[in-house]
Design an enzyme around this catalytic site. Structure first.
Site, short mmCIF file in Angstrom:
data_model
loop_
_atom_site.label_atom_id
_atom_site.label_comp_id
_atom_site.label_asym_id
_atom_site.label_seq_id
_atom_site.Cartn_x
_atom_site.Cartn_y
_atom_site.Cartn_z
N SER A 126 -28.05 27.67 19.57
CA SER A 126 -29.04 26.69 19.14
C SER A 126 -30.33 26.95 19.88
O SER A 126 -30.33 27.57 20.95
CB SER A 126 -28.53 25.27 19.46
OG SER A 126 -29.55 24.31 19.28
N TYR A 139 -25.14 18.34 24.72
CA TYR A 139 -25.15 19.45 23.77
C TYR A 139 -25.98 20.60 24.31
O TYR A 139 -25.55 21.77 24.28
CB TYR A 139 -25.70 18.96 22.43
CG TYR A 139 -25.78 20.01 21.35
CD1 TYR A 139 -24.65 20.40 20.64
CD2 TYR A 139 -27.00 20.59 21.01
CE1 TYR A 139 -24.73 21.35 19.63
CE2 TYR A 139 -27.09 21.54 20.01
CZ TYR A 139 -25.95 21.92 19.32
OH TYR A 139 -26.04 22.86 18.32
#
Length: 221
Positions: A126, A139
């Protein structure tokens, strides 16, 4: 045909990755058993592999039959929107268990099969694994850790290709939850499509054998 295992293949980006690889690879679709996973497998003539990354002790028995594997794509992941002060230890534990420990456990079990094929391990990371994203504390930390594992795997396993893919925001259910947390209206047209990220990922897999793509960063235009 070469073989490819995709985790989190029941929908979203995982299903798009399966669609993109189906013409050139024999697919092993890994994930928690569900009708959605079965439907993707039936549509593509693929095999399902019941796999819960939150239960690493069960992984060895599941993947034991695989003796050679050309591609392993780590796509499965969880996210709990929240700034640091809003998070709980249980959320951090769950995030790390799936996003990091599960990926490590699966990779370790499949290393002999990957070595036998001179394989390729792809981590769907990501943008949050490069720059921490506000409101995605656990995250972001998990994706930084996953990037570190990918770098270590690349350094230690010279026979393998190892790629980290760092997409920006993708139009998925996870994104919709994050936008709701941010108090904004969700417009999928503002984000990368799962098909775009899948194609970019497959391009790294199908690169000429003398090319080793370490990292890909892709953002919405």
């Amino acid at each position: 045909m070469p073989t490819a295992m995709i985790t989190g293949a029941s929908g979203g980006l995982g299903a798009a990755l399966a669609d993109a690889l189906a013409p050139t690879h024999t697919l092993f679709l890994a994930g928690r058993p569900s009708e959605r996973l079965d439907a993707v497998a039936e549509r593509l003539g693929a095999t399902t592999w019941p796999l819960d990354l939150a239960d690493p002790d069960a992984i060895p028995a599941v993947v034991e039959p695989i003796v050679e594997l050309d591609v392993l794509i780590h796509n499965a992941g969880v996210a709990y929107p929240g700034r640091v002060a809003e998070t709980t230890v249980d959320q951090w534990r769950s995030t790390m268990a799936v996003n990091v420990i599960g990926a490590v456990a699966l990779t370790l079990e499949l290393l002999p099969a990957l070595r036998a094929a001179g394989g390729h391990v792809v981590f769907i990371n990501s943008g949050a694994g490069i720059n921490a994203s506000p409101g995605l504390a656990s995250y972001s930390a998990s994706k930084f850790a996953l990037r570190g594992f990918a770098d270590s795997l690349r350094a230690d396993e010279s026979s393998l290709r190892v790629t980290s893919v760092h997409p920006g925001r993708i139009a998925t259910a996870m994104q919709e939850d994050l936008v709701a947390y941010e108090g904004r209206e969700y417009d999928p047209g503002q984000y990368l499509s799962v098909q775009t990220v899948a194609q970019v990922t497959v391009d790294t897999v199908t690169a000429p054998p003398d090319a080793h793509i370490h990292e890909v960063i892709v953002r919405p235009r």
